[in-house]
Design a protein around this motif. Structure first.
Motif, mmCIF file in Angstrom:
data_model
loop_
_atom_site.group_PDB
_atom_site.id
_atom_site.type_symbol
_atom_site.label_atom_id
_atom_site.label_comp_id
_atom_site.label_asym_id
_atom_site.label_seq_id
_atom_site.Cartn_x
_atom_site.Cartn_y
_atom_site.Cartn_z
ATOM 1 N N THR A 1 0.780 -1.285 -0.256
ATOM 2 C CA THR A 1 0.094 -0.304 0.179
ATOM 3 C C THR A 1 1.093 1.526 -0.030
ATOM 4 O O THR A 1 0.571 2.263 -0.069
ATOM 5 C CB THR A 1 -0.955 0.029 0.903
ATOM 6 O OG1 THR A 1 -0.264 -0.212 2.639
ATOM 7 C CG2 THR A 1 -1.867 -1.180 1.081
ATOM 8 N N ASP A 2 2.323 0.974 -0.071
ATOM 9 C CA ASP A 2 3.016 2.256 0.219
ATOM 10 C C ASP A 2 3.855 2.865 -1.082
ATOM 11 O O ASP A 2 5.072 3.294 -1.096
ATOM 12 C CB ASP A 2 3.825 2.616 1.385
ATOM 13 C CG ASP A 2 5.478 1.410 1.389
ATOM 14 O OD1 ASP A 2 4.744 -0.144 -0.203
ATOM 15 O OD2 ASP A 2 6.003 0.928 1.550
ATOM 16 N N HIS A 3 3.059 1.932 -1.856
ATOM 17 C CA HIS A 3 3.640 2.656 -3.671
ATOM 18 C C HIS A 3 3.150 4.070 -4.155
ATOM 19 O O HIS A 3 2.142 4.713 -3.823
ATOM 20 C CB HIS A 3 2.462 1.422 -4.558
ATOM 21 C CG HIS A 3 3.705 1.857 -6.140
ATOM 22 N ND1 HIS A 3 3.312 3.041 -7.321
ATOM 23 C CD2 HIS A 3 3.634 1.177 -6.997
ATOM 24 C CE1 HIS A 3 3.639 2.839 -7.542
ATOM 25 N NE2 HIS A 3 3.929 1.728 -8.497
ATOM 26 N N PHE A 4 4.217 5.232 -4.420
ATOM 27 C CA PHE A 4 3.702 6.623 -4.385
ATOM 28 C C PHE A 4 2.402 6.863 -5.590
ATOM 29 O O PHE A 4 1.751 7.893 -4.666
ATOM 30 C CB PHE A 4 4.880 6.862 -5.197
ATOM 31 C CG PHE A 4 5.057 8.422 -5.590
ATOM 32 C CD1 PHE A 4 5.348 9.681 -4.631
ATOM 33 C CD2 PHE A 4 5.175 8.644 -7.004
ATOM 34 C CE1 PHE A 4 5.273 11.071 -5.381
ATOM 35 C CE2 PHE A 4 4.294 10.263 -7.601
ATOM 36 C CZ PHE A 4 4.777 11.054 -6.334
ATOM 37 N N GLY A 5 2.587 6.024 -6.718
ATOM 38 C CA GLY A 5 1.416 6.052 -7.337
ATOM 39 C C GLY A 5 -0.576 5.484 -6.320
ATOM 40 O O GLY A 5 -1.089 6.124 -5.975
ATOM 41 N N GLY A 6 -0.222 4.715 -6.026
ATOM 42 C CA GLY A 6 -1.095 4.273 -5.061
ATOM 43 C C GLY A 6 -1.444 5.150 -3.858
ATOM 44 O O GLY A 6 -2.836 5.230 -3.336
ATOM 45 N N LEU A 7 -0.995 6.381 -3.244
ATOM 46 C CA LEU A 7 -1.391 7.104 -2.546
ATOM 47 C C LEU A 7 -1.310 8.132 -2.794
ATOM 48 O O LEU A 7 -2.091 8.660 -1.836
ATOM 49 C CB LEU A 7 0.797 7.146 -1.416
ATOM 50 C CG LEU A 7 1.016 6.381 -0.532
ATOM 51 C CD1 LEU A 7 2.342 6.485 -0.544
ATOM 52 C CD2 LEU A 7 0.285 5.839 0.379
ATOM 53 N N LEU A 8 -1.204 8.489 -4.261
ATOM 54 C CA LEU A 8 -2.001 9.721 -4.947
ATOM 55 C C LEU A 8 -3.333 8.716 -5.099
ATOM 56 O O LEU A 8 -4.310 9.903 -5.498
ATOM 57 C CB LEU A 8 -0.889 10.151 -5.927
ATOM 58 C CG LEU A 8 0.050 10.825 -5.780
ATOM 59 C CD1 LEU A 8 0.941 10.795 -7.414
ATOM 60 C CD2 LEU A 8 -0.200 11.866 -5.072
ATOM 61 N N LEU A 9 -3.833 7.976 -4.884
ATOM 62 C CA LEU A 9 -4.804 7.739 -5.587
ATOM 63 C C LEU A 9 -5.486 7.013 -4.760
ATOM 64 O O LEU A 9 -6.497 7.729 -4.547
ATOM 65 C CB LEU A 9 -5.004 6.303 -6.187
ATOM 66 C CG LEU A 9 -3.933 6.290 -7.837
ATOM 67 C CD1 LEU A 9 -3.771 4.750 -8.174
ATOM 68 C CD2 LEU A 9 -4.899 6.333 -8.320
ATOM 69 N N ALA A 10 -5.201 7.279 -3.230
ATOM 70 C CA ALA A 10 -5.759 6.886 -1.854
ATOM 71 C C ALA A 10 -5.676 8.296 -1.051
ATOM 72 O O ALA A 10 -6.825 8.359 -0.901
ATOM 73 C CB ALA A 10 -4.477 6.439 -1.238
ATOM 74 N N ALA A 11 -5.283 9.462 -2.086
ATOM 75 C CA ALA A 11 -5.871 10.762 -1.818
ATOM 76 C C ALA A 11 -6.985 11.094 -2.141
ATOM 77 O O ALA A 11 -7.498 11.437 -1.904
ATOM 78 C CB ALA A 11 -4.600 11.627 -2.000
ATOM 79 N N SER A 12 -6.661 10.510 -3.202
ATOM 80 C CA SER A 12 -7.908 10.647 -4.184
ATOM 81 C C SER A 12 -9.308 10.159 -3.177
ATOM 82 O O SER A 12 -10.593 10.885 -4.130
ATOM 83 C CB SER A 12 -8.005 10.317 -5.915
ATOM 84 O OG SER A 12 -8.738 9.867 -6.671
ATOM 85 N N TRP A 13 -9.266 9.058 -3.741
ATOM 86 C CA TRP A 13 -10.472 8.142 -2.479
ATOM 87 C C TRP A 13 -10.583 8.541 -1.166
ATOM 88 O O TRP A 13 -11.872 8.947 -1.208
ATOM 89 C CB TRP A 13 -9.708 6.776 -2.703
ATOM 90 C CG TRP A 13 -10.336 5.843 -1.977
ATOM 91 C CD1 TRP A 13 -11.910 4.909 -2.691
ATOM 92 C CD2 TRP A 13 -11.727 5.701 -0.651
ATOM 93 N NE1 TRP A 13 -12.429 4.254 -1.909
ATOM 94 C CE2 TRP A 13 -11.881 4.990 -0.221
ATOM 95 C CE3 TRP A 13 -10.596 6.147 0.432
ATOM 96 C CZ2 TRP A 13 -12.571 4.522 0.537
ATOM 97 C CZ3 TRP A 13 -10.968 5.586 1.904
ATOM 98 C CH2 TRP A 13 -12.275 5.168 2.077
ATOM 99 N N LEU A 14 -9.495 9.552 -0.735
ATOM 100 C CA LEU A 14 -9.912 10.047 0.674
ATOM 101 C C LEU A 14 -11.109 11.548 0.743
ATOM 102 O O LEU A 14 -12.168 11.614 1.236
ATOM 103 C CB LEU A 14 -8.999 10.691 1.565
ATOM 104 C CG LEU A 14 -8.012 8.932 1.873
ATOM 105 C CD1 LEU A 14 -6.938 9.408 2.717
ATOM 106 C CD2 LEU A 14 -9.022 8.729 3.257
ATOM 107 N N GLU A 15 -10.135 11.935 -0.779
ATOM 108 C CA GLU A 15 -11.265 13.023 -0.757
ATOM 109 C C GLU A 15 -12.264 13.033 -2.136
ATOM 110 O O GLU A 15 -13.659 13.550 -0.995
ATOM 111 C CB GLU A 15 -10.618 14.098 -2.125
ATOM 112 C CG GLU A 15 -10.831 15.103 -2.955
ATOM 113 C CD GLU A 15 -11.192 16.094 -1.871
ATOM 114 O OE1 GLU A 15 -11.937 17.408 -2.191
ATOM 115 O OE2 GLU A 15 -10.549 16.456 -0.863
#
Length: 185
Positions: A107-121
Protein backbone atom coordinates in the motif's frame (compact mmCIF):
# COMPACT_ATOMS: atom_id res chain seq x y z
CA UNK A 1 -14.59 14.95 -9.06
CA UNK A 2 -12.92 18.05 -7.65
CA UNK A 3 -9.53 19.49 -8.56
CA UNK A 4 -7.59 17.82 -5.74
CA UNK A 5 -9.01 14.41 -6.60
CA UNK A 6 -8.39 14.90 -10.33
CA UNK A 7 -4.71 15.79 -9.88
CA UNK A 8 -4.13 12.89 -7.47
CA UNK A 9 -5.96 10.45 -9.73
CA UNK A 10 -4.09 11.45 -12.90
CA UNK A 11 -0.62 11.51 -11.35
CA UNK A 12 -1.31 8.41 -9.27
CA UNK A 13 -2.50 6.45 -12.30
CA UNK A 14 0.53 7.42 -14.39
CA UNK A 15 2.90 6.19 -11.69
CA UNK A 16 0.86 3.19 -10.50
CA UNK A 17 -0.12 1.59 -13.81
CA UNK A 18 2.14 0.41 -16.60
CA UNK A 19 1.71 2.49 -19.78
CA UNK A 20 0.14 -0.37 -21.74
CA UNK A 21 -2.64 -0.77 -19.15
CA UNK A 22 -5.97 -0.33 -21.02
CA UNK A 23 -7.27 1.81 -18.15
CA UNK A 24 -4.73 4.49 -19.12
CA UNK A 25 -5.85 4.73 -22.77
CA UNK A 26 -8.30 7.62 -22.20
CA UNK A 27 -5.72 9.52 -20.15
CA UNK A 28 -2.97 8.99 -22.72
CA UNK A 29 -5.40 10.12 -25.43
CA UNK A 30 -5.83 13.42 -23.57
CA UNK A 31 -2.05 13.73 -23.19
CA UNK A 32 -1.24 12.91 -26.81
CA UNK A 33 -3.95 15.25 -28.16
CA UNK A 34 -2.85 18.10 -25.89
CA UNK A 35 -6.23 18.17 -24.17
CA UNK A 36 -5.16 17.42 -20.60
CA UNK A 37 -4.45 21.10 -19.93
CA UNK A 38 -8.10 22.09 -20.39
CA UNK A 39 -9.01 19.77 -17.50
CA UNK A 40 -5.92 20.47 -15.38
CA UNK A 41 -6.64 22.82 -12.46
CA UNK A 42 -3.04 23.95 -11.89
CA UNK A 43 -1.04 26.46 -13.91
CA UNK A 44 1.38 23.96 -15.42
CA UNK A 45 0.81 24.50 -19.14
CA UNK A 46 4.48 24.37 -20.10
CA UNK A 47 5.04 21.03 -18.35
CA UNK A 48 1.83 19.59 -19.80
CA UNK A 49 2.91 20.65 -23.30
CA UNK A 50 6.30 19.01 -22.72
CA UNK A 51 4.54 15.85 -21.49
CA UNK A 52 2.58 15.79 -24.75
CA UNK A 53 5.74 16.25 -26.88
CA UNK A 54 7.53 13.47 -25.00
CA UNK A 55 4.67 10.96 -25.26
CA UNK A 56 6.02 7.98 -27.22
CA UNK A 57 4.12 4.82 -26.21
CA UNK A 58 6.78 2.20 -27.02
CA UNK A 59 9.53 4.14 -25.25
CA UNK A 60 7.30 4.68 -22.20
CA UNK A 61 6.75 0.97 -21.73
CA UNK A 62 10.49 0.24 -21.67
CA UNK A 63 11.25 3.23 -19.45
CA UNK A 64 8.49 2.41 -16.96
CA UNK A 65 9.70 -1.17 -16.63
CA UNK A 66 13.33 -0.12 -16.16
CA UNK A 67 12.35 2.52 -13.62
CA UNK A 68 9.74 0.77 -11.47
CA UNK A 69 9.27 -2.95 -12.21
CA UNK A 70 11.05 -5.87 -10.58
CA UNK A 71 13.85 -6.25 -8.11
CA UNK A 72 16.38 -4.75 -10.53
CA UNK A 73 14.39 -1.56 -11.12
CA UNK A 74 16.34 1.68 -10.90
CA UNK A 75 13.77 3.52 -8.73
CA UNK A 76 11.68 1.83 -6.09
CA UNK A 77 8.13 3.23 -6.07
CA UNK A 78 7.62 1.97 -2.49
CA UNK A 79 8.02 4.32 0.46
CA UNK A 80 9.25 1.55 2.74
CA UNK A 81 12.42 1.38 0.61
CA UNK A 82 13.35 4.95 1.60
CA UNK A 83 15.00 6.06 4.81
CA UNK A 84 12.72 7.90 7.23
CA UNK A 85 9.60 6.81 5.33
CA UNK A 86 6.85 4.83 7.05
CA UNK A 87 6.74 1.10 6.64
CA UNK A 88 4.05 -0.56 4.53
CA UNK A 89 2.20 -1.92 7.58
CA UNK A 90 1.77 1.64 8.93
CA UNK A 91 0.34 2.83 5.62
CA UNK A 92 -1.99 -0.17 5.44
CA UNK A 93 -3.27 0.44 8.98
CA UNK A 94 -3.91 4.13 8.23
CA UNK A 95 -5.85 3.36 5.04
CA UNK A 96 -7.83 0.56 6.71
CA UNK A 97 -8.81 2.93 9.54
CA UNK A 98 -10.23 5.25 6.88
CA UNK A 99 -12.26 2.39 5.38
CA UNK A 100 -10.37 2.17 2.11
CA UNK A 101 -10.77 -1.23 0.42
CA UNK A 102 -7.31 -2.74 0.01
CA UNK A 103 -5.95 -5.70 -1.89
CA UNK A 104 -3.08 -7.93 -0.90
CA UNK A 105 -0.37 -5.87 -2.58
CA UNK A 106 1.79 -3.21 -0.93
CA UNK A 107 0.00 0.00 0.00
CA UNK A 108 3.04 2.30 0.10
CA UNK A 109 3.47 2.67 -3.68
CA UNK A 110 3.91 6.35 -4.67
CA UNK A 111 1.14 6.18 -7.27
CA UNK A 112 -1.04 4.15 -4.95
CA UNK A 113 -0.73 6.79 -2.24
CA UNK A 114 -1.84 9.48 -4.68
CA UNK A 115 -4.79 7.30 -5.67
CA UNK A 116 -5.56 6.86 -1.96
CA UNK A 117 -5.55 10.66 -1.54
CA UNK A 118 -8.06 10.87 -4.40
CA UNK A 119 -10.19 8.17 -2.77
CA UNK A 120 -10.16 10.02 0.56
CA UNK A 121 -11.27 13.21 -1.20
CA UNK A 122 -14.03 11.41 -3.08
CA UNK A 123 -15.37 9.82 0.12
CA UNK A 124 -15.94 13.29 1.61
CA UNK A 125 -15.84 12.05 5.19
CA UNK A 126 -16.10 14.55 8.02
CA UNK A 127 -12.36 14.38 8.61
CA UNK A 128 -11.29 14.19 4.96
CA UNK A 129 -8.99 17.22 5.20
CA UNK A 130 -7.27 15.89 8.30
CA UNK A 131 -6.97 12.44 6.70
CA UNK A 132 -5.48 13.91 3.52
CA UNK A 133 -3.15 16.13 5.53
CA UNK A 134 -1.96 13.12 7.51
CA UNK A 135 -1.55 11.05 4.35
CA UNK A 136 0.62 13.76 2.81
CA UNK A 137 2.60 14.74 5.91
CA UNK A 138 3.28 11.26 7.28
CA UNK A 139 3.13 8.84 4.38
CA UNK A 140 3.99 10.72 1.18
CA UNK A 141 5.98 13.93 1.66
CA UNK A 142 8.79 12.45 3.82
CA UNK A 143 10.13 10.50 0.85
CA UNK A 144 8.53 11.81 -2.34
CA UNK A 145 11.32 14.32 -3.04
CA UNK A 146 13.94 11.56 -3.08
CA UNK A 147 11.68 9.37 -5.20
CA UNK A 148 10.94 12.08 -7.78
CA UNK A 149 14.62 13.07 -7.88
CA UNK A 150 15.56 9.47 -8.69
CA UNK A 151 12.90 9.34 -11.40
CA UNK A 152 14.37 12.49 -12.97
CA UNK A 153 17.89 11.07 -12.74
CA UNK A 154 17.15 7.59 -14.08
CA UNK A 155 14.38 8.12 -16.65
CA UNK A 156 15.46 7.58 -20.24
CA UNK A 157 12.42 9.38 -21.63
CA UNK A 158 11.57 13.02 -21.25
CA UNK A 159 8.04 11.91 -20.40
CA UNK A 160 8.94 10.48 -16.99
CA UNK A 161 11.40 13.30 -16.22
CA UNK A 162 8.63 15.79 -17.00
CA UNK A 163 6.09 13.75 -15.02
CA UNK A 164 8.40 13.93 -12.00
CA UNK A 165 8.65 17.72 -12.32
CA UNK A 166 4.91 18.06 -12.85
CA UNK A 167 4.29 15.89 -9.79
CA UNK A 168 6.73 17.82 -7.61
CA UNK A 169 4.97 21.12 -8.40
CA UNK A 170 1.49 19.63 -8.07
CA UNK A 171 2.30 18.02 -4.71
CA UNK A 172 3.60 21.34 -3.41
CA UNK A 173 0.44 23.12 -4.57
CA UNK A 174 -1.80 20.48 -2.99
CA UNK A 175 0.19 20.54 0.25
CA UNK A 176 -0.10 24.33 0.35
CA UNK A 177 -3.86 24.01 -0.09
CA UNK A 178 -4.14 21.34 2.60
CA UNK A 179 -2.01 23.41 4.98
CA UNK A 180 -4.24 26.44 4.45
CA UNK A 181 -7.33 24.35 5.10
CA UNK A 182 -5.98 23.08 8.42
CA UNK A 183 -4.81 26.41 9.81
CA UNK A 184 -6.93 27.67 12.71
CA UNK A 185 -9.32 30.45 11.68
Amino acid sequence: MNDFSLVCRVLGSLFYRQPQDPLLEPLFALVSEGKLEQHWPLEQGELLARLQREYQPAALIADYRALFVGEECSVSPYGSDYEDAPQEAEVRAFLQQRGMPLGDGPTDHFGGLLLAASWLEDQAAEDEISAQTLLFSEYLLPWCGRFLGKVEAHATTGFYRTLAQLSREALQAMWDELSEDTLPA
